[in-house]
Design an enzyme around this catalytic site. Sequence first.
Site, PDB file in Angstrom:
ATOM      1  N   ILE A  93       0.979  -1.251   0.087  1.00 42.43           N
ATOM      2  CA  ILE A  93       0.105  -0.037  -0.036  1.00 42.43           C
ATOM      3  C   ILE A  93       1.016   1.119  -0.037  1.00 42.43           C
ATOM      4  O   ILE A  93       2.074   1.105   0.591  1.00 42.43           O
ATOM      5  CB  ILE A  93      -0.830   0.009   1.225  1.00 42.43           C
ATOM      6  CG1 ILE A  93      -0.195   0.024   2.584  1.00 42.43           C
ATOM      7  CG2 ILE A  93      -1.862  -1.107   0.948  1.00 42.43           C
ATOM      8  CD1 ILE A  93      -1.033   0.171   3.735  1.00 42.43           C
ATOM      9  N   ILE A 107       5.044  -1.333   2.806  1.00 41.03           N
ATOM     10  CA  ILE A 107       4.390  -0.178   2.772  1.00 41.03           C
ATOM     11  C   ILE A 107       5.312   0.875   1.881  1.00 41.03           C
ATOM     12  O   ILE A 107       6.609   0.938   2.256  1.00 41.03           O
ATOM     13  CB  ILE A 107       4.143   0.580   4.159  1.00 41.03           C
ATOM     14  CG1 ILE A 107       3.500  -0.427   4.754  1.00 41.03           C
ATOM     15  CG2 ILE A 107       3.661   1.794   4.012  1.00 41.03           C
ATOM     16  CD1 ILE A 107       3.175  -0.251   6.491  1.00 41.03           C
ATOM     17  N   GLU A 108       4.842   1.935   1.026  1.00 43.30           N
ATOM     18  CA  GLU A 108       5.680   2.584   0.538  1.00 43.30           C
ATOM     19  C   GLU A 108       5.056   3.920   0.835  1.00 43.30           C
ATOM     20  O   GLU A 108       3.951   4.208   0.962  1.00 43.30           O
ATOM     21  CB  GLU A 108       5.178   2.481  -1.059  1.00 43.30           C
ATOM     22  CG  GLU A 108       5.748   3.720  -1.777  1.00 43.30           C
ATOM     23  CD  GLU A 108       5.563   3.687  -3.573  1.00 43.30           C
ATOM     24  OE1 GLU A 108       6.238   4.566  -4.215  1.00 43.30           O
ATOM     25  OE2 GLU A 108       4.679   2.895  -3.668  1.00 43.30           O
ATOM     26  N   ILE A 109       5.794   4.839   0.807  1.00 44.48           N
ATOM     27  CA  ILE A 109       5.504   6.386   1.072  1.00 44.48           C
ATOM     28  C   ILE A 109       6.276   7.033  -0.263  1.00 44.48           C
ATOM     29  O   ILE A 109       7.556   6.878  -0.624  1.00 44.48           O
ATOM     30  CB  ILE A 109       6.485   7.167   2.427  1.00 44.48           C
ATOM     31  CG1 ILE A 109       5.910   6.229   3.415  1.00 44.48           C
ATOM     32  CG2 ILE A 109       6.125   8.387   2.250  1.00 44.48           C
ATOM     33  CD1 ILE A 109       4.524   6.362   3.854  1.00 44.48           C
TER      34      ILE A 109
END
Length: 195
Positions: free
Chosen positions: A105, A152-154
């Site tokens: 996400i 998780i991606e930022i």
Amino acid sequence: MQRQAERKNEQEEENREQKEDEEKKNDEIPLMALNHVSRLCKDVKKSVDFYTKVLGFVLIERPQAFDFDGAWLFNYGVGIHLVHDKDEDRLPNDTDNLDPMDNHISFQSEDMEGMVQRLEEFNIKYLKRTVGGEEGAAIDQLFFKDPDGFMIEICNCENVKLVPQSSIGRIKFPSDRHIPPVELGKHDNANIAKA
């Protein structure tokens, strides 16, 4: 006679517009936005601590009717539903490898360096990379995993233009949140749908 012909043309145009409006309504899918992402977890408290302290989510009430352990979190217009699962075979096997091509996400950030500092503050292993730039806007990305190994991606993906490959009129943007830049083609309808 000419007046009757004008009225007939006006009526035909009105009928055509009504038919187009009805066809549009029939093609519309009644969705508004992403509501939540569900994540299995071994330890609900540990996962709640991660999502609240590292990513700033807020613990919210969840329906008491649920007869299993879990938690609901919310922020940034999306929820995360944590579901306790005793069967660890259902959780990711490789909790160390950071592969940007893995399921994940993604959250958008306006301060990528601030997010790097935050991950380092919590001793979270991350992968940092920049993609693009040659042909358009560069995208900075951070990849890391939650306590159960979910990626998780930022990113600062607001730098990327959305270039629809078909009718722009089918894309719905939330009117009260960030809207990425959109590149309209010469045949696209400028009336962008608001959710």
